[in-house]
Enzyme design. Structure first.
Site, PDB file in Angstrom:
ATOM      1  N   LEU A   1      -3.656  -0.077   7.195  1.00 35.78           N
ATOM      2  CA  LEU A   1      -3.989   0.292   5.822  1.00 35.78           C
ATOM      3  C   LEU A   1      -4.061   1.809   5.727  1.00 35.78           C
ATOM      4  O   LEU A   1      -3.593   2.423   4.769  1.00 35.78           O
ATOM      5  CB  LEU A   1      -5.323  -0.337   5.418  1.00 35.78           C
ATOM      6  CG  LEU A   1      -5.410  -1.858   5.576  1.00 35.78           C
ATOM      7  CD1 LEU A   1      -6.718  -2.378   5.008  1.00 35.78           C
ATOM      8  CD2 LEU A   1      -4.251  -2.535   4.872  1.00 35.78           C
TER       9      LEU A   1
ATOM     10  N   ARG B   1      -0.720  -0.982  17.726  1.00 37.26           N
ATOM     11  CA  ARG B   1      -1.527  -0.421  16.637  1.00 37.26           C
ATOM     12  C   ARG B   1      -2.969  -0.882  16.785  1.00 37.26           C
ATOM     13  O   ARG B   1      -3.232  -2.027  17.096  1.00 37.26           O
ATOM     14  CB  ARG B   1      -0.989  -0.879  15.282  1.00 37.26           C
ATOM     15  CG  ARG B   1      -1.824  -0.399  14.119  1.00 37.26           C
ATOM     16  CD  ARG B   1      -1.219  -0.787  12.790  1.00 37.26           C
ATOM     17  NE  ARG B   1      -1.195  -2.218  12.554  1.00 37.26           N
ATOM     18  CZ  ARG B   1      -2.258  -2.961  12.252  1.00 37.26           C
ATOM     19  NH1 ARG B   1      -3.449  -2.391  12.162  1.00 37.26           N
ATOM     20  NH2 ARG B   1      -2.149  -4.248  12.041  1.00 37.26           N
TER      21      ARG B   1
ATOM     22  N   ARG C   1      -5.892  -4.989  20.729  1.00 40.06           N
ATOM     23  CA  ARG C   1      -5.252  -6.263  20.438  1.00 40.06           C
ATOM     24  C   ARG C   1      -4.311  -6.742  21.534  1.00 40.06           C
ATOM     25  O   ARG C   1      -4.307  -7.917  21.899  1.00 40.06           O
ATOM     26  CB  ARG C   1      -4.481  -6.152  19.121  1.00 40.06           C
ATOM     27  CG  ARG C   1      -5.425  -6.013  17.970  1.00 40.06           C
ATOM     28  CD  ARG C   1      -4.716  -5.802  16.668  1.00 40.06           C
ATOM     29  NE  ARG C   1      -5.713  -5.848  15.600  1.00 40.06           N
ATOM     30  CZ  ARG C   1      -5.441  -5.615  14.328  1.00 40.06           C
ATOM     31  NH1 ARG C   1      -4.212  -5.317  13.959  1.00 40.06           N
ATOM     32  NH2 ARG C   1      -6.387  -5.671  13.423  1.00 40.06           N
TER      33      ARG C   1
ATOM     34  N   LEU D   1       0.824  -1.208   0.000  1.00 46.82           N
ATOM     35  CA  LEU D   1       0.000   0.000   0.000  1.00 46.82           C
ATOM     36  C   LEU D   1       0.857   1.255   0.000  1.00 46.82           C
ATOM     37  O   LEU D   1       0.616   2.181  -0.774  1.00 46.82           O
ATOM     38  CB  LEU D   1      -0.923  -0.001   1.212  1.00 46.82           C
ATOM     39  CG  LEU D   1      -2.091  -0.974   1.117  1.00 46.82           C
ATOM     40  CD1 LEU D   1      -2.880  -0.973   2.409  1.00 46.82           C
ATOM     41  CD2 LEU D   1      -3.004  -0.624  -0.051  1.00 46.82           C
ATOM     42  N   ALA D   2       1.875   1.305   0.855  1.00 48.55           N
ATOM     43  CA  ALA D   2       2.696   2.508   0.944  1.00 48.55           C
ATOM     44  C   ALA D   2       3.534   2.685  -0.327  1.00 48.55           C
ATOM     45  O   ALA D   2       3.569   3.782  -0.904  1.00 48.55           O
ATOM     46  CB  ALA D   2       3.601   2.434   2.174  1.00 48.55           C
ATOM     47  N   GLY D   3       4.178   1.626  -0.779  1.00 48.22           N
ATOM     48  CA  GLY D   3       5.067   1.727  -1.938  1.00 48.22           C
ATOM     49  C   GLY D   3       4.318   2.015  -3.227  1.00 48.22           C
ATOM     50  O   GLY D   3       4.695   2.920  -3.987  1.00 48.22           O
TER      51      GLY D   3
ATOM     52  N   HIS E   1       1.802 -10.485  14.329  1.00 49.60           N
ATOM     53  CA  HIS E   1       1.028  -9.975  13.209  1.00 49.60           C
ATOM     54  C   HIS E   1       1.612  -8.713  12.577  1.00 49.60           C
ATOM     55  O   HIS E   1       1.599  -8.541  11.364  1.00 49.60           O
ATOM     56  CB  HIS E   1      -0.391  -9.685  13.708  1.00 49.60           C
ATOM     57  CG  HIS E   1      -1.303  -9.128  12.667  1.00 49.60           C
ATOM     58  ND1 HIS E   1      -1.522  -9.773  11.469  1.00 49.60           N
ATOM     59  CD2 HIS E   1      -2.049  -8.010  12.626  1.00 49.60           C
ATOM     60  CE1 HIS E   1      -2.375  -9.063  10.743  1.00 49.60           C
ATOM     61  NE2 HIS E   1      -2.691  -7.991  11.408  1.00 49.60           N
TER      62      HIS E   1
END
Lengths: 257, 637
Positions: free
Chosen positions: B441, B435, B330, B43-45, B401
């Site tokens: 995302l 996180r 989490r 997603l970032a790249g 994860h």
């Protein structure tokens, strides 16, 4: 469980390649098919033999890397399942298992079970997108999309680009793969302005890559791990005829400023 | 080490707007004079490469997969957060900001997190314009659901495969730029060295994974978007190829590594079933919207789930955290599961599992209702376990994860090496010590679509660049390093496979630096890891050659780096004498077993400097300043 594997071994794209018989012993039926290959590879290496090369990454059935023809079927015997999500409990101890790469002129073998699927990328690059710059498009909720259209677009958009459709087809046709993108974008209002040039460009690229055409045998749908329907091929054909009849689309240059 | 965070002055709400105006621009005709390297196509790249290409820069994008579409962002399931407040349930930028800071246990930078919350709204607009088929309601508008650590519904989703749809959106944007010639894509190509000239990042050395060819690429800036390092544990929910190599190579060239001990253990994964296992599979957090987590109240209760009456079940998350219930964050949900299993209440083989039960929801909305929301996840669960989760509860257990730590970056996402930018999971900046679900995302796309396109031009416009080509001596030297390393792996000809070392390292990390850590265990790991590393370099067995496709050789390089990195992770965990988020030191807990922070001594980012092999790394500190939120004990009760 104990199995007799018959695996395609090919050193590189120039090598002729051949089937090789390898015994796989003491495999857990809860192991995935790729974990079975991992175990086989560990043993091969211990005996000084090069491991079997195969593409894999996420092992969750979503990245589309894995690409094995197992006993003549792309991704093996389970319906709607990628090779990585196939588990050994689908086989019987003592069984012979034949493992081959995707076979298609447009997917040359690179090594063992690894093939070059960059033709798929080039088809997408030819037109599988909506031309939108990153910036400030309108608010996401400003164009409502009927739920049934959004759902249908989603059903097409789940394609993982693995290439099983090509491997299953006697013509090595990528039409299910292409139609998934064409269908997704033509169903959404955002994709409408480019619908004609998109389908023409993608079909044009498909021909250049050496893929065959669709002759409605639906082997692709049966092999697709994401259960994408051939109805999308029908929609793509309609899109193509519509575009071809109205063809005034300039061939050169996508998405000018 | 210079750790100036470059946070703009002024009130929090106005920092990013002000900064965007203050930053310098590069005019459209000059942009084509700048070459940019993007490593990674998740997603970032992908979003960065597509956007920078669209702006007119010359972009080269590299990925080790056979196609950019296969980067591991594709596997993200549940959703993406955005402060749109479409549901009118009290959401706002401020609330998303606050939830993220609190969820991260007050170990993230306020200014970065606020910017993330601001641009979250643009991401949804951008993705919808690209044709991403988000879930919609019957009125045709976008639907939302809830995720952990939030009391509003701000998560946008596309069934259980949101990451796939977002990545394919970014991939399509990338394809458009490849078609226009502004981006050149290099698939099946792995970055093996960062190259610096005059103290600036000026390029990379890569290996073509098909031909084995080693080559150099020069540029004016290098962007690493290479994901996290969860695979140091061998078993994780990461894809098999995920690795630390790109960021570790950069670290060894001088980039600071921040908070490497912050790892996220996800509470809902399918439990380990045997020693053949190659990876763990996540069951999306979104399932906790409708599933209830429980264990039997009595030890050694081996009855099947449906025979255990309601009053003999402990819905421990609902009991301990009544206001967030099953949607506790989490780290908390994971540790609670471990606690239950350690107390002998676990279910399934080995007692390492807890139930995630959908019976009540199925009663409420029917099997079909559940299938519509989570069909693919239930299908996947059934494939892997051969159990039907519509009939019997899922068995789940925590698994590695995500990694919150990563290369240190300033507000502009630039590392301490000028010209080296780091985006997405590969950097450390936005999630603190934990996180929240559906925020990875968001961060990946925020960095790629909406931050780097502003901050990179500012760097270009403010620097003078000497002409540097791939013929420069620094590149030749780096190429030689890569060649001799490759040769070394192949010439050891030992007796143990690469995977056997990776599994052994993973076990050390999971036992000593996993869900719970303590001083004795970490010190033990710090003895074991260097020993294992030495053994690796003496007795690893890598067959085949370097001039062709050789998957064992690829793995050897990655595992060699993990063997160095794992040590740094333990060192960081040992130095941080507090518990915060995913970093839980058993010595530091409250009376009821919650993480106990030490704000007086540890309210900082720990940034490690590499001092050479055999030398102890040194830690530097970037103090965290909280001007807008009050440091408080995190409570989800």
């Amino acid at each position: 469980m104990d199995l007799t594997l018959h695996v395609w071994r090919q050193k590189n794209s120039k090598d002729a390649g051949k089937m090789e018989t390898i015994e796989a012993k003491g495999i857990s039926e809860n192991a995935s098919f790729l974990e079975m290959l991992d175990t086989v590879n560990e043993n091969l290496q211990k005996n000084g033999k090069e491991p079997i090369a195969f593409d894999h990454d996420c092992r969750e059935g979503i990245c589309g890397s894995c690409s094995l023809v197992i006993n003549g079927e792309p991704h093996g015997p389970e319906y709607g399942t990628t090779s990585c999500q196939l588990h050994m409990r689908s086989f019987k101890s003592g069984q012979n298992i034949f493992i081959e790469p995707w076979r298609a002129k447009a997917f040359p073998v690179l090594k063992d079970l690894v093939v070059d699927r960059s033709a798929f990328d080039r088809i997408q690059q030819a037109g599988g997108f909506i031309s939108v710059n990153t910036g400030s498009p309108q608010d996401a909720n400003s164009i409502p999309v009927p739920k049934q259209d959004a759902d249908k677009a989603f059903d097409a958009a789940v394609c993982i680009g693995c290439g099983a459709c090509v491997a299953a087809c006697k013509n090595a046709s990528p039409m299910l793969f292409m139609s998934a993108k064409v269908s997704q974008l033509s169903l959404l209002p955002q994709g409408k302005p480019e619908r004609e040039r998109r389908v023409l460009a993608m079909v044009d690229q498909m021909k250049k890559e050496g893929f065959g055409n669709c002759t409605n045998q639906y082997e692709c749908e049966a092999a697709c791990p994401k259960e994408i329907s051939v109805e999308h091929i029908a929609r793509m054909n309609r899109e193509y005829f519509r575009a071809a009849l109205r063809e005034e689309t300039p061939k050169e240059g996508h998405g000018g400023e | 080490m210079n750790l100036d965070s470059k946070i703009p002055s002024g009130p929090l709400e106005g920092k990013w707007e002000k900064h965007k105006f203050d930053m310098k621009l590069v005019n459209p005709a000059n942009r084509r004079k700048y070459d940019v390297i993007v490593v990674g196509s998740g997603l970032a790249g992908s979003s960065a490469a597509a956007t920078l290409g669209g702006l007119g820069y010359n972009v080269k994008c590299f990925c080790f997969q056979d196609s950019p579409r296969r980067a591991h962002s594709i596997a993200a399931q549940g959703g993406i957060n955005a402060a749109k407040n479409y549901q009118g349930d009290g959401d706002s930028v401020r609330r998303l900001f606050y939830d993220t800071i609190k969820g991260g246990d007050f170990r993230a930078r306020e200014a970065n997190v606020h910017r993330l919350a601001e641009v979250s709204r643009n991401i949804i607009d951008q993705c919808v314009a690209q044709g991403v088929p988000f879930a919609r309601d019957y009125g045709g508008l976008l639907d939302n659901r809830s995720f952990g650590g939030a009391q509003v519904s701000r998560t946008f989703y596309a069934r259980g495969q949101t990451g796939q749809q977002l990545l394919l959106g970014a991939y399509s944007a990338l394809n458009r730029e490849i078609n226009r010639g502004s981006v050149k894509m290099y698939p099946r190509t792995e970055m093996l060295e960062l190259v610096m000239v005059d103290g600036k990042a000026r390029g990379i050395v890569v290996r073509n994974l098909v031909t084995g060819e080693i080559s150099s690429h020069a540029a004016h800036a290098v962007i690493l978007a290479t994901g996290g390092y969860g695979n140091v544990f061998f078993l994780s929910t990461n894809a098999k190829g995920c690795n630390v190599t790109a960021t570790w190579r950069a670290h060894k060239k001088g980039a600071g590594f921040a908070n490497p001990c912050y790892t996220q253990i996800h509470p809902t994964c399918i439990p380990v079933s045997g020693d053949y296992q190659s990876k763990l599979t996540l069951m999306s957090e979104s399932l906790r919207n409708d599933g209830r987590v429980w264990v039997p109240k009595n030890k050694g209760d081996t009855r099947p789930a449906h025979q255990i009456p309601e009053e003999e079940r402990d819905y421990y998350l609902e009991r301990k955290y009544p206001s967030f219930g099953n949607l506790a964050p989490r780290d908390i949900a994971s540790r609670s599961a471990k606690e239950a299993c350690d107390a002998g209440l676990g279910v399934g083989p080995g007692g390492l599992g807890v139930y995630l039960d959908f019976a009540d929801s199925i009663k409420r909305v029917g099997e079909d209702g559940i299938k519509k929301k989570y069909g693919n996840l239930f299908h996947m669960y059934q494939k892997i376990t051969a159990e039907n989760p519509y009939k019997t509860p899922m068995r789940i257990y925590p698994a590695v994860h995500y990694t919150m730590g990563g290369l240190w970056v300033d507000y502009n996402l630039m590392s301490n090496i000028p010209g080296l930018f780091v985006l997405g999971e590969a950097n450390f900046s936005d999630h603190g010590a934990n996180r929240l679900g559906a925020s990875a995302l968001m961060q990946g796309l925020a960095d790629g679509y909406f931050v780097i396109p502003y901050t990179l031009p500012n760097y270009f416009a403010g620097e003078k660049f000497d002409k540097v080509t791939a013929e420069n001596a620094a590149f030749k030297e780096a190429e030689n390093e890569v060649r001799s390393r490759t040769k070394a792996f192949l010439s050891i000809k030992g007796s143990r496979t690469v995977d056997s070392f990776h599994r052994e390292l993973g076990k050390i990390m999971w036992d000593k630096c996993g869900m719970e850590r303590d001083k004795a265990g970490l010190e033990e790991a710090l003895v074991k890891i260097p020993k294992l590393r030495d053994e690796f370099w003496q007795s690893v067995k890598v067959l085949g050659d370097g001039e062709s496709l050789n998957q064992s050789l690829e793995k050897a390089g990655r595992v060699a780096d993990f063997l160095e990195f794992g040590e740094l992770m333990c060192r960081d965990a040992l130095h941080r004498e507090e518990s915060c988020g995913g970093h839980f030191r058993t010595e530091h807990q409250t009376e009821d077993g919650e993480a106990k922070r030490n704000d007086e001594q540890f309210c900082y980012v720990g940034v490690w400097e590499h001092k050479g092999m055999g030398q102890k790394s040194a830690v530097h500190k970037e103090p965290l300043v909280f001007e807008n939120v009050k440091l408080a004990t995190r409570s989800y009760k």
